[in-house]
Design a protein around this motif. Structure first.
Motif, PDB file in Angstrom:
ATOM      1  N   LEU A   1       5.948   8.040   5.339  1.00 27.29           N
ATOM      2  CA  LEU A   1       5.558   8.634   4.055  1.00 27.29           C
ATOM      3  C   LEU A   1       4.595   9.787   4.245  1.00 27.29           C
ATOM      4  CD1 LEU A   1       5.031   5.304   2.062  1.00 27.29           C
ATOM      5  CD2 LEU A   1       6.982   6.865   1.873  1.00 27.29           C
TER       6      LEU A   1
ATOM      7  N   MET B   1       7.560   0.391  -7.288  1.00 27.96           N
ATOM      8  CA  MET B   1       6.592   0.314  -6.202  1.00 27.96           C
ATOM      9  C   MET B   1       7.286   0.583  -4.872  1.00 27.96           C
ATOM     10  SD  MET B   1       3.585  -0.468  -7.532  1.00 27.96           S
ATOM     11  CE  MET B   1       2.723  -0.865  -6.012  1.00 27.96           C
ATOM     12  N   LEU B   2       6.554   1.231  -4.005  1.00 28.98           N
ATOM     13  CA  LEU B   2       7.100   1.515  -2.682  1.00 28.98           C
ATOM     14  C   LEU B   2       6.894   0.315  -1.754  1.00 28.98           C
ATOM     15  CD1 LEU B   2       5.879   5.216  -2.271  1.00 28.98           C
ATOM     16  CD2 LEU B   2       8.006   4.353  -3.257  1.00 28.98           C
ATOM     17  N   ARG B   3       6.785  -0.872  -2.336  1.00 27.10           N
ATOM     18  CA  ARG B   3       6.639  -2.094  -1.549  1.00 27.10           C
ATOM     19  C   ARG B   3       7.050  -3.268  -2.420  1.00 27.10           C
ATOM     20  NH1 ARG B   3       0.186  -1.378  -1.976  1.00 27.10           N
ATOM     21  NH2 ARG B   3      -0.075  -2.299  -4.015  1.00 27.10           N
TER      22      ARG B   3
ATOM     23  N   VAL C   1       1.210   6.844   7.567  1.00 31.35           N
ATOM     24  CA  VAL C   1       1.541   6.034   6.392  1.00 31.35           C
ATOM     25  C   VAL C   1       3.045   5.799   6.407  1.00 31.35           C
ATOM     26  CG1 VAL C   1       1.376   5.856   3.886  1.00 31.35           C
ATOM     27  CG2 VAL C   1      -0.316   7.203   5.141  1.00 31.35           C
TER      28      VAL C   1
ATOM     29  N   PRO D   1       1.376   8.122  -0.970  1.00 31.65           N
ATOM     30  CA  PRO D   1       1.833   8.560  -2.296  1.00 31.65           C
ATOM     31  C   PRO D   1       0.988   7.852  -3.358  1.00 31.65           C
ATOM     32  CG  PRO D   1       3.674   7.800  -0.929  1.00 31.65           C
ATOM     33  CD  PRO D   1       2.420   7.433  -0.206  1.00 31.65           C
TER      34      PRO D   1
ATOM     35  N   ASP E   1      -6.186   1.469  -2.748  1.00 26.14           N
ATOM     36  CA  ASP E   1      -4.941   1.007  -3.347  1.00 26.14           C
ATOM     37  C   ASP E   1      -4.907   1.044  -4.873  1.00 26.14           C
ATOM     38  OD1 ASP E   1      -2.334  -0.040  -2.318  1.00 26.14           O
ATOM     39  OD2 ASP E   1      -2.745  -1.547  -3.862  1.00 26.14           O
TER      40      ASP E   1
ATOM     41  N   TRP F   1      -0.711   1.578   6.440  1.00 25.87           N
ATOM     42  CA  TRP F   1      -1.156   2.456   7.518  1.00 25.87           C
ATOM     43  C   TRP F   1      -0.937   1.779   8.867  1.00 25.87           C
ATOM     44  CZ3 TRP F   1      -3.115   2.402   2.702  1.00 25.87           C
ATOM     45  CH2 TRP F   1      -3.417   3.616   2.086  1.00 25.87           C
TER      46      TRP F   1
ATOM     47  N   SER G   1       4.411  -1.196   2.602  1.00 29.37           N
ATOM     48  CA  SER G   1       3.902   0.151   2.846  1.00 29.37           C
ATOM     49  C   SER G   1       2.452   0.043   3.291  1.00 29.37           C
ATOM     50  CB  SER G   1       3.963   0.998   1.572  1.00 29.37           C
ATOM     51  OG  SER G   1       5.299   1.310   1.240  1.00 29.37           O
TER      52      SER G   1
ATOM     53  N   MET H   1      -3.462   4.580  -8.568  1.00 23.40           N
ATOM     54  CA  MET H   1      -2.722   3.570  -7.796  1.00 23.40           C
ATOM     55  C   MET H   1      -1.985   4.233  -6.632  1.00 23.40           C
ATOM     56  SD  MET H   1      -0.593   1.740 -10.887  1.00 23.40           S
ATOM     57  CE  MET H   1       0.051   0.351  -9.942  1.00 23.40           C
ATOM     58  N   SER H   2      -1.843   3.498  -5.542  1.00 20.36           N
ATOM     59  CA  SER H   2      -1.091   4.009  -4.399  1.00 20.36           C
ATOM     60  C   SER H   2       0.282   3.352  -4.310  1.00 20.36           C
ATOM     61  CB  SER H   2      -1.847   3.738  -3.103  1.00 20.36           C
ATOM     62  OG  SER H   2      -2.986   4.552  -3.030  1.00 20.36           O
ATOM     63  N   PHE H   3       1.160   4.013  -3.569  1.00 18.65           N
ATOM     64  CA  PHE H   3       2.506   3.503  -3.294  1.00 18.65           C
ATOM     65  C   PHE H   3       3.300   3.248  -4.578  1.00 18.65           C
ATOM     66  CE2 PHE H   3      -0.075   2.059   0.444  1.00 18.65           C
ATOM     67  CZ  PHE H   3       0.473   2.952   1.353  1.00 18.65           C
ATOM     68  N   VAL H   4       3.166   4.181  -5.495  1.00 15.80           N
ATOM     69  CA  VAL H   4       3.839   4.016  -6.789  1.00 15.80           C
ATOM     70  C   VAL H   4       4.751   5.196  -7.098  1.00 15.80           C
ATOM     71  CG1 VAL H   4       2.081   2.613  -7.922  1.00 15.80           C
ATOM     72  CG2 VAL H   4       1.869   5.115  -7.936  1.00 15.80           C
TER      73      VAL H   4
ATOM     74  N   ARG I   1      -5.076  -2.519   1.931  1.00 18.22           N
ATOM     75  CA  ARG I   1      -6.335  -3.117   1.454  1.00 18.22           C
ATOM     76  C   ARG I   1      -6.327  -4.632   1.563  1.00 18.22           C
ATOM     77  NH1 ARG I   1      -7.442  -2.801  -4.768  1.00 18.22           N
ATOM     78  NH2 ARG I   1      -7.630  -5.072  -4.831  1.00 18.22           N
ATOM     79  N   TYR I   2      -5.117  -5.198   1.516  1.00 17.69           N
ATOM     80  CA  TYR I   2      -5.009  -6.644   1.367  1.00 17.69           C
ATOM     81  C   TYR I   2      -4.892  -7.378   2.692  1.00 17.69           C
ATOM     82  CZ  TYR I   2      -3.997  -4.566  -3.116  1.00 17.69           C
ATOM     83  OH  TYR I   2      -4.078  -3.794  -4.247  1.00 17.69           O
TER      84      TYR I   2
END
Lengths: 583, 583
Positions: A102, A1-3, A70, B525, B209, A24, A22, B238-241, A42-43
């Protein structure tokens, strides 16, 4: 995961942790020595902090981040000096060590904020940006929760979700079908389902016992505001049931949804007959968040020399609590409201029951104080109330007063979108006469069972209007959110029903033979219901429009302006499909 | 309810209870003084008992019940004398007090039993009767469970189910679209989605997401056996993967499904490169329930005077364990198998490594025992094994040997439908050349990202074939059940990709401009996967065909023979749609 975490996850207890986020760029705020960036996903939103004195290069980088870039950042969680109690992550911020862009972003055509500056057309064209806004995102999340809780409740009650076909057969009864030319069967067409009605009934014949589906349905109708060519139903059917079983089961569903999604206990739902709904609310989907029931006044007001009332089939009114203080201007506006062509009332009679006990009406010439006291008694009015009265033909007058009642409910603040009043409307007529087509139509659909004791009336056209349907609607806050019926499961009765609706035996067989034939092989008693899922979502979301509860809605011309559809297709494709356009 | 219990519910502990059951008459057995009726519903079968000596009238009534009559009975639960250990209700029966026939039934056109006497066509025409049979019913129940568990797993992982539109836009890339004429936009057409690919990517741009949907998709292709014009996908994004995140997440899904639905732990999934799958199994969806890997023999068999091998690009074989005892007839049949036009091998070379240690080949003329021992060494063969060898061009020979391997697996009982072998196939080529169209096509679809280190090769057509895609397939028991990729999220790269596929800039913009434009506003991504849900269900159900896992399937001409669709529509409808048929 990029986070390592989402932007909605970190709390004070995470202070000191090394994290990667990660998301916006919501906004970048530059305070000279310090730069803060709000990073959104989203969270949630997490504040990123950059310090010119400790890391000038990084801080310069942060200052160049435009809205909606991003980025991926790494850093350390620390307690914020100026906490923001409005957001769950408001106690912390991230001291950023590194930033990676990104993807860049052009400036969006409207602001990505709760109250945007984008108009409807722009929002629809860039729907993928619109969905980034919290209100739209939350509407889609709410829809997800409602769908999952619906499935959970129904699965727990032994309902099986069965997918019924989308490519089916066109039938002229009901609304207009969307059709699909069949390449492999030249000159023939599939139709998209207006509902899975016949299939769910066949599943009952098939012994599936309890069926449901959250399913797309299609109607090629001229679109009114807030009607979509494709819409979603919670479609359900049960075998070996009587009406009470269905009402119990599905008010159970709605109770479950209110409980789990909104934390509200709606209690046991009242039943109201169609006749009472008409008599007391003027329509079959009463908004019962407030009383203001109709009071019929024929016995009270007639024969006092006021021709309008004397000539009227029905004189009926409502009592608006506390509205005696309405000004002449306000009353004129109400009069204009009921005189609009859609309502078509010829006028509005009012009587103020003033706080000092005096009564003042717009027809004092015909009714003295003693007479008006009879009005007060009929309405059960109290000092301070305003009585509003319409007169004319029954149906038209009820319809107009129904609208006036809703308007008064709105004006008096009685239609709180966070309050929910649910009920069942039952005992609908089976048939209604359509003057334009000069024949009887099924009020629900041709598969609805009449009350057993009314079946004999199907042999006498003069009694068609008296036949009661074993049908029911669930109404919430004046919106019909669901409707259904006990079904016919006997071939002869179904054939009789089609005959009543003007089908020849051949037409009935050609269009619905598969269902009637199925009834000959052991069809169980069954019934069901369908809920309008888009509308249910908007109701739960406290919104007027269903649009924001649909990810990619179409406009009033049935167009998706984002993807620019419908569109022309090439001649080769048309040729393969054995069709030509005639434009 | 027209029942107090279902027909699958009562146990010995219920003995003495007064109950009411409703269901279908499975069978009525008359033993003179006693009559037994098996009453069936979705939940099971319960035996009803009638005694001529205690209630002759009722017993006579019971004897008149034909198969598939729908009846309601009341009576008392009692312990059975002759228990039936095969069914959960086998310890009890109902002493019936009263019967009510809810509906009669004509004799069904085929028996409602696990092994029916109805052929496929008849079963499809009367699908509502076919579904009453336990195997079909259980298949639909299995599908329901798989759908619900899929939703549970993905919801728990923060995936949001979002409904994407069904009325979208036709695009010439990929398979043929079904189209829908738009009445309100004369001369224009919607298309039904082949997948929600672009919409799920837009949802990622929209910041959702994690998205999923169990969704109907449509392809107007010539139907091969077991392909349906409408089919269902589990569609996910899925995002950021990075790739590893997606593989973890979705092997987690499949692990969850096997665990909860079948009680099987499939463990950690192996990864196999596309190149290895081709080299060792001859195709990109290897059935790894059994080994029997390809062994390449060019170095071993060439230059011994056997022209067939000497001239071949590739000589490759498999070692069938314990098959040395195959008769000449069996070997001839295998030869015929590989020589069928679909496989097109020119012949099959075999070598038996007999139990007594001797080796006997079909090419003894060219290879003496010492040479054949080298074959044994290459295959790692043991006494009792059979070596089967094909030779020719690489692709064709691998394809033929792949089929032979599967055939041998079947013959040797190595393809147990209750055993499951799952893996990921990765590192597919990005592009494949199509001789017929004389251009490159995307092996997955145009949105799949190339490996970053291979992007430069997009500038050199000579290297197109070497570009690796960041794509992956999940393969179970030789079936590709899911496939996906990391996506392009950069407008310039996406434009380059369309250019590579032969689109002009204008065509790309006209068809996919909405997606490429979206990439300019901050696309994260992202990557995803789609599972073929019909196929996944049939795999879990241990069935070859997907048909019984679809409630109302279409036949190979795309027809629903039950409702007789597609069908002609009337001229008025065509006129409103501004189209004409040309047949």
């Amino acid at each position: 995961m990029l986070r390592s975490h989402t932007c909605g996850e970190l709390r004070l207890t995470d202070a000191g942790k090394s994290v990667t986020l990660s998301g916006w760029v919501q906004i970048s705020r530059d305070f000279g020595g310090l730069t803060f960036v709000d990073l959104r996903d989203r969270y949630g939103i997490t504040q990123l902090a950059f310090n010119m004195s400790t890391n000038a290069e990084l801080c310069e980088q942060a200052r160049k981040l435009n809205r909606e870039f991003v980025v991926q950042v790494s850093g350390t969680v620390r307690e914020r000096e100026n906490k923001n109690p409005k957001i769950p992550t408001g106690d912390i911020e991230i001291i950023v060590d590194s930033i990676k862009v990104l993807n860049s972003a052009k400036t969006p055509p409207f602001t990505i904020e709760d109250e945007t500056d984008g108009g409807d057309d722009l929002r629809m064209k860039y729907r993928y940006l619109d969905i980034r806004r919290a209100p739209v995102r939350e509407s889609l999340l709410l829809r997800h929760r409602l769908a999952q809780e619906t499935r959970k409740y129904l699965s727990d009650q032994e309902f099986i979700e069965v997918e019924t076909p989308v490519l089916i057969k066109s039938t002229p009864e009901g609304a207009r079908d969307f059709v699909v030319p069949s390449r492999m069967n030249a000159g023939q067409f599939y139709a998209l389902p207006q509902s899975p009605q016949t299939f769910k009934q066949l599943l009952m014949v098939a012994g599936m016992d309890r069926y449901f589906q959250i399913v797309k349905c299609f109607r090629d109708e001229d679109l009114r505001a807030d009607r979509q060519p494709e819409f979603t139903q919670i479609d359900c059917e049960m075998s070996f049931v009587e009406r009470a079983d269905i009402l119990d089961m599905f008010e159970g569903l709605v109770r479950h949804l209110f409980k789990t999604v909104k934390g509200i206990d709606i209690g046991k739902l009242p039943h109201m007959s169609y006749a009472d709904a008409a008599k007391y609310y003027g329509n079959d989907k009463p908004d019962t968040r407030f009383e203001m029931k109709f009071v019929e006044l024929n016995d009270v007001v007639k024969n006092k020399g006021f021709k309008v009332f004397d000539d009227a089939e029905l004189v009926v009114g409502i009592c608006a609590k506390g509205a005696a203080s309405y000004t002449r201007k306000q009353l004129d506006e109400l009069t204009e409201f009921v005189k609009r062509p859609q309502l078509g009332a010829t006028g509005l009679v009012y009587a103020r029951y003033n706080a000092d006990g005096t009564i003042k009406s717009s027809v004092d010439k015909f009714y003295n104080e003693d007479e008006l006291k009879k009005w007060v008694a009929a309405f059960g009015a109290e000092p301070g109330d305003l009585m509003l009265i319409l007169a004319g033909g029954i149906d038209k007058t009820r319809k107009a007063l129904s609208e006036l009642r809703l308007e008064m409910g709105t004006q008096l603040g009685l239609r709180d979108k966070n309050k929910f009043s649910c009920l069942w409307v039952i005992d609908f007529p089976l048939l209604e006469y359509n003057e334009e087509h000069n024949r009887w139509f099924a009020m629900h659909h041709p598969f609805t069972a009449p009350w057993p004791e009314d079946i004999a009336k199907l042999s006498n056209p003069a009694q068609f209007g008296e036949i009661r349907a074993n049908a029911y609607d669930m109404v919430i806050n004046g919106v019909e959110v669901g409707g259904g019926s006990i079904r016919i499961y006997d071939k002869a009765l179904q054939a009789k029903m089609f005959e009543t609706l003007g089908f020849t035996a051949e037409e009935a067989q050609a269009q619905f033979g598969f269902l009637m034939n199925a009834f000959e092989f052991g069809a169980p008693p069954h019934g069901g219901i369908a809920f309008g899922f888009d509308r249910l979502c908007s109701l739960f979301g406290g919104a007027e429009s269903i649009r924001d509860f649909i990810a990619f809605p179409k406009n009033n011309s049935g167009r998706d302006v984002m993807i620019d559809s419908p569109s022309v297709i090439d001649d080769k494709q048309l040729k393969e499909l054995n069709i030509k356009t005639t434009v």
